[in-house]
Scaffold this active site. Structure first.
Site, PDB file in Angstrom:
ATOM      1  N   ARG A   1      13.614   0.904  -0.200  1.00 36.30           N
ATOM      2  CA  ARG A   1      13.077   2.261  -0.040  1.00 36.30           C
ATOM      3  C   ARG A   1      14.112   3.035   0.762  1.00 36.30           C
ATOM      4  NH1 ARG A   1       7.123   4.389   1.540  1.00 36.30           N
ATOM      5  NH2 ARG A   1       6.953   3.906  -0.669  1.00 36.30           N
TER       6      ARG A   1
ATOM      7  N   HIS B   1       9.887   7.347  -7.770  1.00 35.08           N
ATOM      8  CA  HIS B   1       9.019   6.289  -7.224  1.00 35.08           C
ATOM      9  C   HIS B   1       8.481   5.503  -8.443  1.00 35.08           C
ATOM     10  CE1 HIS B   1       6.683   4.122  -4.454  1.00 35.08           C
ATOM     11  NE2 HIS B   1       5.855   5.035  -4.012  1.00 35.08           N
TER      12      HIS B   1
ATOM     13  N   GLN C   1       5.358   3.150  -8.373  1.00 35.63           N
ATOM     14  CA  GLN C   1       4.120   3.924  -8.235  1.00 35.63           C
ATOM     15  C   GLN C   1       3.705   4.525  -9.589  1.00 35.63           C
ATOM     16  OE1 GLN C   1       2.189   4.772  -5.172  1.00 35.63           O
ATOM     17  NE2 GLN C   1       0.801   5.197  -6.854  1.00 35.63           N
TER      18      GLN C   1
ATOM     19  N   ASP D   1       0.434  15.113  -4.806  1.00 36.06           N
ATOM     20  CA  ASP D   1       1.121  14.307  -3.786  1.00 36.06           C
ATOM     21  C   ASP D   1       1.281  15.205  -2.557  1.00 36.06           C
ATOM     22  OD1 ASP D   1       2.611  12.326  -2.510  1.00 36.06           O
ATOM     23  OD2 ASP D   1       4.486  12.819  -3.540  1.00 36.06           O
TER      24      ASP D   1
ATOM     25  N   CYS E   1      -1.113   8.988  -4.987  1.00 34.93           N
ATOM     26  CA  CYS E   1      -0.370   7.781  -4.598  1.00 34.93           C
ATOM     27  C   CYS E   1      -0.647   7.369  -3.159  1.00 34.93           C
ATOM     28  CB  CYS E   1       1.125   7.980  -4.848  1.00 34.93           C
ATOM     29  SG  CYS E   1       1.860   9.269  -3.816  1.00 34.93           S
TER      30      CYS E   1
ATOM     31  N   ARG F   1      -1.095  -1.350  -7.254  1.00 36.87           N
ATOM     32  CA  ARG F   1       0.316  -1.508  -6.900  1.00 36.87           C
ATOM     33  C   ARG F   1       0.699  -2.989  -6.927  1.00 36.87           C
ATOM     34  NH1 ARG F   1       2.941   2.443  -3.855  1.00 36.87           N
ATOM     35  NH2 ARG F   1       4.752   1.140  -4.289  1.00 36.87           N
TER      36      ARG F   1
END
Ligand code: CP
Ligand code: NVA
Length: 304
Positions: free
Chosen positions: A103, A130, A133, A225, A264, A292
């Site tokens: 990340r 991402h 995700q 988001d 998310c 996930r």
């Protein structure tokens, strides 16, 4: 230099492979607890230059459930955080590890790491994408709608809010799978040029709308988001521009009956979605968070 398989964006999988991941995720979810030693003996590094709850824990648990050994490294504790070049970090860790999840900030950081690391690399979020995700999000839809390509290709998915890594990820998924995608965002907001070009190159199509309600019309899936992503400064002016794009009852009422709401997480209640809408759909959102784990196990089976 590395010639191994990576998962740095959705484009690292073909359309067929994405559907294989969805199918496999469902099996892994149904069979959770059954013995699966596909990562037996593998040491998987997890380099995180930003905070994380879901990505960190779901990957760490997933690696353990597949018989592997996760090694979590925050950049604060690595020499990377004190300026050691990422290409040197990659060449060193390549000698110890069998794979890495990263990340980080710019996509070029993960690209550089992958170039110098001789084992597979998975993107656990960058400023650009991402991908773990977004495959989870479409898996959550696939589970609810109980259907593969034929169903997904006929969906209208509407993303509300900032032109960030989640918006970009929807754009990449649309180019990979083909469905109707509308991005509802304020005037002056646009998708990253490179993301748009990559989508166009692959025949992707999406619409940017500055009208929240018309964007919501007939939506099968609505999603949003945070307005300010990790690593960005809290700009009051930006939040004020985005504020009208909050997912509220008007958005839900203009969408299709049975609309699916995804987030998310983490959520900023009252900013990108009202408390009422979020709580009404929270069961699906927390299922999405659980997913996930299952989806990333399916991704890791392919990549590691
Ligand atoms: N959705 C997501 O990636 O959450 P974390 O930042 O907690 O990992
Ligand atoms: N866009 C958000 C996603 C967090 C999971 C961020 O990058 O901070």
């Amino acid at each position: 230099m590395s010639h191994v398989r990576n998962f740095l964006s959705v484009y690292d999988f073909t359309k067929d492979e994405i559907y294989e991941v969805l199918l496999r995720s469902a099996v892994l979810k149904a069979e959770r607890g059954a013995k699966n030693a596909c990562l037996e003996g593998k040491k998987i590094g997890m380099i995180f230059e930003k905070s994380s709850t879901r990505t960190r824990v779901s990957f760490e648990v997933g690696i353990a459930e597949l018989g592997g050994y996760p090694i979590f490294m925050s950049s604060r504790d690595l020499q990377l955080g004190r300026g050691e070049p990422i290409k040197d970090t990659a060449r060193v860790l390549s000698r110890y590890l069998d794979g890495v999840i990263i990340r980080t900030f710019g996509q070029e950081r993960i690209d550089t790491f992958a170039r110098y690391f001789e084992k597979p690399v998975i993107n656990g979020l960058t400023d650009l994408y991402h991908p773990a995700q977004i495959l989870t999000d479409i898996f959550t839809v696939y589970e609810i709608k109980k259907g593969g390509a034929g169903v997904i290709e006929n969906l209208k998915i509407v993303y509300f809010g900032d032109a960030n890594n989640m918006a970009n990820s929807w754009v990449s998924l649309q180019a990979a799978l083909g469905f109707e995608l509308v991005l509802a965002m304020p005037e002056g907001f646009d998708i990253d040029k490179a993301v748009r070009m990559e989508s166009e190159k692959r025949g992707g199509k999406f619409l940017i709308s500055n009208d929240k309600i018309s964007a919501a019309k007939n939506a099968d899936v609505i999603t949003t988001d945070v307005f300010i992503s990790m690593g960005q400064d809290e700009e009051k002016e930006k939040i004020d521009k985005l504020r009208p794009f909050i997912i509220d009852d008007d958005v839900v009422n203009n969408s299709k009956d049975g609309v699916i709401f995804l987030h998310c997480l983490p959520v900023h209640r009252g900013e990108e979605v009202t408390e009422g809408v979020f709580e009404r759909f929270s069961q699906v959102v927390f299922e999405e968070a659980e997913n996930r784990l299952h989806v990333q196990k399916a991704i890791m089976e392919k990549i590691f």
